[in-house]
Design a protein around this motif. Structure first.
Motif: not given
Length: 555
Positions: A39-60
């Protein structure tokens, strides 16, 4: 098994570690979780690439940085060993993961009113076995996932998220869905714009070759103003100039007025080598805020037109040598007021001799400002229209200051829908539905208004913010609803222009000109004949009548 994006990632060569962790998480996470790779993140002042991202309802949510090879720590420094020997890492894996987490949270903050929910970071080291007596102060063992943790990796994430971030609520399913929507939209927008960047990089691209020649003509000028009509490629030329100046060693700023164009610059520049990216890219009125100016309210014109440019002058004067700019490139320069020009010049290390390139179309001056760039040389004109079909260029020709040579094919006839004043938006919506029925991809269509904003535009901006709104345009997943005031410098294949009134009739002709010229291949103008003639004159009405009178079927 969780929902995955992409469904089946194509991991590049040498990323076996990432694939290993991905497969372990995919096998262990529940159905309501989401697993995202790269996942690439490109914002006004930030740029990053997340190798893996977990989105877990009820957990985090968990940001996971993956490192292959064998990892070790000696004298406080991290080392990675592989087939090519050992080398020291600039940052620890957990530092990288934490940086990615902050980039994610900063990105989501203006897009989600409640935020993304409980979030933390981990580093996965699938080919490393950490010693049992591991005790590194800035690398707690519970945030490191080594080869012995893979069989229970989902359980480890669950345990740490619940224990270490209890001050924050876990995301519910609706929040996870919104996070995914925003992230995938940004992913698509970045991919689409960078595909365009690569197309323009192609040595066979005619636009790039011709514009490189234009820049060569001006290579010995340290100040120049490039002008003329819509579709002449000024925006692309501005980017080329800013990139070239940066490559030549100048500390450069590339600035504009509209949010959408600033986002386009931001996304496009991510495809350039780092050494060719200007020091500042974006809104000119964001620059003083980054330098410490006090923020103001959106509905306070005195702040934007008077106090903020004065603050920029003062902040620029107080900055240390070397932190201002050697060169500034301005696109859509006709939007700049006099005080902004005075302030912007002070942002140069040498206000008198610093490089200043200005790109403008005076006929797109649709804001109540009367600024003039501090350039003495006569403007350098661009005479060719490289954007619109001949049919579209011919239709708005009565509104242009100078005739253009259209370089594109004839294309379909411009369509004109004559409606009652109160039915403009309804018929414009019907036109959008009809175009889709004809086979037009929704992501290639824009509906632009001249008066009140379309309800869809207002809803997206109010609920998701401007960042998500503009990423929606560049993602090209659906019809884009915008206003001509914010769409300068941008384009879509098919445009439905809804002439639904004007706040200032003195600038109505310019607004119609801008709206019509945003269409590359097909233009539909929806509005009352009398209103169109009053706004833009009888010649434009005659040009529209020469096209195709049309009535879309009810949506």
């Amino acid at each position: 098994m969780p929902q995955t994006f992409p469904e089946s990632p194509e991991f590049p060569p040498g990323s076996g570690a990432e694939q290993c962790v991905w497969e372990a998480l995919r096998a262990q996470l529940p159905e309501d979780a989401v697993l995202i790779s790269g996942q690439r993140i490109t914002g006004d002042e930030t740029e990053a690439e997340l190798d893996l991202l977990v989105l877990w309802p009820g957990v985090g949510n968990a940001v996971v940085e993956v490192k292959g090879g064998r990892l070790s720590v000696r004298d406080g420094q991290w080392y990675q060993s592989g087939r090519d020997g050992a080398h020291r890492l600039k940052r620890s894996p957990l530092e990288q993961a934490q940086s990615g987490m902050h980039a994610l949270l900063d990105y989501l903050a203006p897009r989600l009113s409640r935020g993304g929910g409980r979030t933390t970071f981990f580093a996965a080291l699938p080919y490393t076995r950490l010693p049992e007596d591991w005790d590194v102060p800035d690398a707690p063992r519970d945030r490191l996932l080594d080869s012995t943790d893979l069989d229970g990796i989902a359980g480890r994430l669950n345990q740490v998220l619940r224990r270490s971030t209890q001050a924050y609520r876990p995301p519910d399913p609706a929040t996870v869905a919104l996070v995914v929507k925003n992230l995938r939209r940004t992913h698509l927008s970045l991919r689409n714009v960078q595909d365009l960047a690569r197309e323009l990089e192609d040595s066979g691209n005619q636009l790039t070759r011709e514009q490189e020649r234009t820049l060569s003509l001006l290579r010995r000028q340290h100040r120049a103003q490039i002008t003329e009509g819509a579709g002449s490629g000024k925006t692309h030329l501005a980017m080329l100039k800013a990139r070239r100046l940066t490559r030549d060693g100048h500390r450069t700023a590339l600035v504009c007025y509209s949010r959408g164009l600033a986002r386009y610059f931001q996304l496009m520049s991510r495809a350039w080598p780092e050494e060719e990216r200007p020091a500042y890219i974006g809104l000119f009125h964001r620059l003083p805020l980054e330098w410490g100016a006090e923020p103001g309210e959106d509905d306070d014109p005195d702040y934007w037109e008077q106090r903020l440019p004065q603050q920029l002058r003062e902040l620029a004067a107080a900055r240390p040598d070397g932190s201002r700019f050697d060169a500034i490139v301005v696109d859509e320069a006709q939007d700049f007021g006099e005080l902004w020009w005075e302030a912007l010049v002070q942002c140069l290390e040498d206000p008198d001799q610093g490089v200043l390139f200005v790109f403008a179309d005076e006929h797109q001056r649709i804001f109540d400002r009367d600024g003039h760039a501090p350039i003495d040389l006569n403007p350098f004109p661009l005479d060719d229209n490289l954007r619109n079909t001949s049919a579209i260029a011919r239709a708005f020709a009565p509104l242009a200051r100078e005739p253009q040579r259209c370089r594109n094919e004839e294309g379909p006839a411009v369509r004109f829908v004559d409606v009652e004043p109160g039915a403009v938006l309804d018929l414009a919506d019907d036109a959008v539905v009809a175009l889709q029925g004809e086979g037009w991809d929704p992501g290639r269509i824009a509906l632009l208004t001249t008066g009140r904003r379309h309800p869809v535009q207002r809803e997206v901006v109010e609920t998701e913010g401007f960042g998500a709104y503009w990423d929606g345009h560049f993602a090209e997943e659906d019809v884009f609803y915008g206003h001509v005031l914010g769409f300068k410098g941008l384009e879509r294949s098919a445009v439905v222009l809804a002439v639904n009134g004007f706040q200032d009739m003195a600038r109505a002709q310019h607004m119609v000109y801008v709206g019509m010229s945003r269409a590359r291949s097909l233009l539909v103008v929806v509005g009352p004949r009398e209103a169109v003639e009053e706004a833009a004159g009888p010649q434009l009405l005659a040009a529209l009548d020469a096209g195709q009178a049309w009535r879309p079927p009810p949506g």
